[in-house]
Design an enzyme around this catalytic site. Structure first.
Site, PDB file in Angstrom:
ATOM      1  NE  ARG A  44      -3.453  -2.377   2.758  1.00 50.89           N
ATOM      2  CZ  ARG A  44      -3.123  -3.546   3.304  1.00 50.89           C
ATOM      3  NH1 ARG A  44      -1.885  -3.700   3.812  1.00 50.89           N
ATOM      4  NH2 ARG A  44      -3.973  -4.541   3.349  1.00 50.89           N
ATOM      5  CE  LYS A  75      -6.166  -0.801   4.732  1.00 50.10           C
ATOM      6  NZ  LYS A  75      -7.422  -1.126   4.022  1.00 50.10           N
ATOM      7  CG  HIS A 117      -5.011   0.481  -5.054  1.00 45.03           C
ATOM      8  ND1 HIS A 117      -4.650   0.096  -3.788  1.00 45.03           N
ATOM      9  CD2 HIS A 117      -6.112  -0.258  -5.379  1.00 45.03           C
ATOM     10  CE1 HIS A 117      -5.500  -0.822  -3.349  1.00 45.03           C
ATOM     11  NE2 HIS A 117      -6.390  -1.058  -4.297  1.00 45.03           N
ATOM     12  NE  ARG A 155      -2.747  -3.585  -1.756  1.00 44.19           N
ATOM     13  CZ  ARG A 155      -2.148  -4.322  -0.819  1.00 44.19           C
ATOM     14  NH1 ARG A 155      -0.825  -4.401  -0.811  1.00 44.19           N
ATOM     15  NH2 ARG A 155      -2.849  -4.953   0.090  1.00 44.19           N
ATOM     16  CG  HIS A 188      -5.152  -8.824   1.194  1.00 40.05           C
ATOM     17  ND1 HIS A 188      -5.712  -7.596   1.434  1.00 40.05           N
ATOM     18  CD2 HIS A 188      -4.755  -8.812  -0.101  1.00 40.05           C
ATOM     19  CE1 HIS A 188      -5.652  -6.875   0.334  1.00 40.05           C
ATOM     20  NE2 HIS A 188      -5.061  -7.579  -0.609  1.00 40.05           N
ATOM     21  CE1 TYR A 214      -5.402  -4.472  -3.815  1.00 38.21           C
ATOM     22  CE2 TYR A 214      -6.900  -5.909  -2.634  1.00 38.21           C
ATOM     23  CZ  TYR A 214      -6.223  -4.722  -2.735  1.00 38.21           C
ATOM     24  OH  TYR A 214      -6.379  -3.773  -1.766  1.00 38.21           O
TER      25      TYR A 214
END
Length: 347
Positions: A190, A216, A289, A292, A315, A324
């Site tokens: 990210r 995250k 992104h 990614r 993830h 994705y």
């Protein structure tokens, strides 16, 4: 509870108070730092476009409609409109940016109702509707093999080119730009994870260079870097980063020419500079992104273990990978040519 009396505060006063609130939430861990800064930036932009001296409670749905239109027409300094020479003026706001700005305003006005800054939420009277996206925009889709090869080739050429002795040292950002693109395309972090990276987050174990990525929810993951990325990283640390180091951000991996940590908004400009060096036949605009998406798509297309791809991208659930995974030209034809039930004789 909602206050009985509405406070007659100006747009700027409420924007400032809201910004303080979201940054306080970030400091306590109740809101991710990147999310808090997006909310703060969008609400301060709203104040500028709406008129900072107006009373917030006096704004109608039509006023907010006008702000949304002004934002849509506002040049995006992070992106350049494509031109045959690779330059161009600043592009208008993308559909994704407009949708994000609208979400930020919705959150702001929900809070404004609770705080007693407005009697009614004007977002409920907004007549402008976001366009149906119809799938990912071209800049957010995965690059094809040829497009990705052109971008990575340009990045590696920049890294290998000799430094221009005629330029000031703080303007020699080619190594940094090359590293940014290589890391985004090869590892798929990210953009917030990339800009938060510190020098100490990279270490060597059994001859392999790893990047400890802080993602995250406070989760970390250790991702081994491909050799091509490792080589550019080591040259950047030895030669490129010292040119930019002013002692202001001693831990940051990626520095601006002012010696500050590279900001999230700067990353798109870096990608665009590298893209300008790509052969026009293999050039296609892409966002961080989108890179990614490119990482995930090509790893999965190469039959890389899905759980390994999940761990590379950070993830928590395998099901998220579906968002994705983009379609690549010719991959269905290739799959049918080596059909497992026909022993590879699919012709």
């Amino acid at each position: 509870m909602r206050p009985t009396d509405v406070q007659r505060l100006t747009v700027q006063e409420t924007a400032d108070r809201y910004t303080e609130m979201v940054r306080a939430k970030s400091a306590t861990g109740a809101l991710a730092p990147g999310t808090a800064e997006v909310y703060a930036r969008d609400v301060l932009t709203f104040a500028e476009l709406a008129g900072p001296e107006l009373v917030l409670d006096d704004l109608s749905g039509a006023d907010v409609d006008e702000v949304l239109l002004r934002f849509a027409r506002k040049p995006d300094g992070r992106r350049r409109a494509p031109s045959p020479t690779g330059g161009g003026a600043a592009a208008r706001q993308s559909a994704a940016s407009q949708a994000r700005f609208r979400r930020s305003l919705s959150a702001f006005f929900r809070y404004a109702v609770i705080a007693g800054w407005v009697q009614l939420n004007p977002m409920e009277a907004v007549t402008l509707r976001a366009k149906e996206r119809g799938g990912l925009g071209a800049r957010r889709r995965a690059l094809t093999t040829e497009q990705a090869g052109g971008l990575l080739g340009a990045a590696r050429s920049m890294a290998a080119a000799p430094a221009d002795a005629g330029r000031r040292s703080d303007q020699r950002t080619e190594l940094r730009d090359a590293l940014v693109v290589l890391m985004l395309a090869a590892v798929g972090p990210r953009v917030s994870e990339l800009t938060r990276a510190d020098v100490e987050h990279f270490y060597v174990n059994d001859g392999v260079r790893y990047w400890r990525i802080f993602g995250k929810g406070g989760r970390t993951r250790d991702v081994p870097l491909p050799r091509a990325v490792t080589r550019v990283l080591e040259v950047y640390l030895a030669e490129g980063r010292p040119l930019l180091d002013r002692g202001r951000e001693p831990q940051a991996l990626l520095l601006s020419w002012r010696g500050r940590r590279l900001a999230r908004g700067d990353v798109q400009a870096v990608i665009d500079r590298v893209l300008a060096r790509v052969d026009p036949d293999h050039r296609r605009g892409v966002t961080p992104h989108g890179l990614r998406h490119t990482t995930a798509t090509h790893l999965l297309a190469a039959a890389t273990d899905m759980d390994a791809v999940r761990r590379v991208l950070g993830h928590s659930d395998l099901s998220t990978l579906g968002r994705y995974r983009d379609e690549l030209p010719g991959e269905l034809e290739a799959a049918m040519r080596v059909h497992p039930l026909l022993g590879g004789d699919g012709d």
